[in-house]
Scaffold this active site. Structure first.
Site, PDB file in Angstrom:
ATOM      1  N   ASP A   1       0.843  -1.188   0.000  1.00 19.36           N
ATOM      2  CA  ASP A   1       0.000   0.000   0.000  1.00 19.36           C
ATOM      3  C   ASP A   1       0.883   1.245   0.000  1.00 19.36           C
ATOM      4  O   ASP A   1       2.006   1.218   0.519  1.00 19.36           O
ATOM      5  CB  ASP A   1      -0.897   0.029   1.242  1.00 19.36           C
ATOM      6  CG  ASP A   1      -1.885  -1.127   1.284  1.00 19.36           C
ATOM      7  OD1 ASP A   1      -2.137  -1.727   0.224  1.00 19.36           O
ATOM      8  OD2 ASP A   1      -2.395  -1.428   2.382  1.00 19.36           O
ATOM      9  N   ALA A   2       0.357   2.343  -0.528  1.00 22.65           N
ATOM     10  CA  ALA A   2       1.145   3.564  -0.635  1.00 22.65           C
ATOM     11  C   ALA A   2       1.748   3.984   0.704  1.00 22.65           C
ATOM     12  O   ALA A   2       2.900   4.418   0.778  1.00 22.65           O
ATOM     13  CB  ALA A   2       0.288   4.697  -1.197  1.00 22.65           C
TER      14      ALA A   2
END
Length: 309
Positions: free
Chosen positions: A140-141
């Site tokens: 995930d970012a």
């Protein structure tokens, strides 16, 4: 002969049984709502017939998709804090900082791993969708830590197969609210899109099989540091499973974390870090392991909790 923007593809094995809109989104890097729009506009044929977004696909099904003309891809820019841990002719292993996506996606205008590596002069494998070249798995970012990216075509094929067959050992550390009971356990619960359609994922009866193993490393008054071993690799898997146990990752406001606790610990994202990755090197078959230390914001929050204990 295909028209401009028209793509003829077969559904890959990994998407067997998926809803068409979900499969289309994953294959072309679209949002699920955008995929549904294309289907609703009659731009997707499944097995030669006009499809519905709720149709389920089978591996090998022929898909004919007409994609609208896309804007020019963003120019690759170097990513501050992206550290190369190891590199050879086949792979590059990085320590991914926060606020960096694995690859460009609709709606994301921030930095990416692919863009950062390209801007720094690293050549990536050309297999896969153009915007995801070299990407064999994702974080995930706002999840930090170890990622491997393929540079050669043989590495891309071998690593994609290894992740699909679950032979890669993925270890994470997470700070979760409260104290899981039991302290060591397994969450075996299917994950799919949240019924609200707001971009979250959830444990749902018709989701994809998902298995998470966890073990408590350190307990504080308000939270616990756990080690997580992923058997599968679904989107937001750790975040969803821990939230389902009512022990969301500290700072993960999307999945119900306490904003007061997050603020007290100075966290503006979920406390989740990929600490190690072990896999068979695609060139010579040797087992390799790469590790990552906690970044400053995560380490600082632990210091606060330890000082209070």
């Amino acid at each position: 002969m295909t028209a401009p923007g028209e793509r003829l593809v077969a559904v890959p094995d990994g998407l067997d049984g998926e809803r068409l809109d979900a499969a289309l989104a994953r294959m072309f890097g679209l949002s699920r709502s955008r995929a549904a729009e294309l289907i609703g506009d009659g731009l997707v044929l499944l097995g030669g017939r006009t499809a519905s977004k709720s149709d389920h696909v089978l591996a090998g099904d022929p898909l004919q998709v007409t994609l609208p003309r896309l804007a020019e891809p963003p120019r690759p820019v170097k990513v501050e804090g992206l550290v190369v841990l190891y590199e050879d002719d086949d792979i590059v292993v990085i320590d991914k900082p926060r606020a960096v996506a694995a690859h460009p996606t609709p709606g994301w205008s921030g930095p990416t791993v692919t863009g950062g590596l390209t801007a720094a002069g690293h050549t990536l494998a050309t297999s896969g969708a153009a915007e995801r070249q070299g990407i064999v798995h994702r974080l995930d970012a706002n999840t930090t830590g170890v990622m491997v990216v393929a540079k050669s075509e043989r590495a891309y094929s071998a690593l994609k197969r290894a992740f699909r067959e679950r032979t890669v050992d993925k270890r994470y550390h997470a700070l979760v609210q409260g104290h899981p009971d039991p302290l060591r356990g397994t969450v075996d619960a299917p994950i799919g899109r949240h019924p609200s359609g707001d971009g979250r994922f959830a444990v749902v009866s018709d989701g994809r099989p998902s298995v998470t193993h966890y073990d408590t490393l350190e307990a504080f008054r308000a939270a616990s540091l756990i080690s997580v071993h992923l058997e599968t690799g679904r989107t937001h898997q750790i975040r969803v499973h821990m939230a389902a146990l009512r022990h969301p990752c500290v700072g993960d406001l999307l999945y119900g974390a306490d904003p007061v606790l997050a603020a007290r610990l100075g966290l503006t994202r979920q406390w989740l870090h990929a600490v190690s990755l072990t896999f068979t090197h695609p060139a010579d078959g040797r087992e390799v392991t790469f590790t990552s230390d906690y970044p400053a914001d995560l380490a600082h929050s632990l210091d606060i909790l330890r000082a209070e204990s």
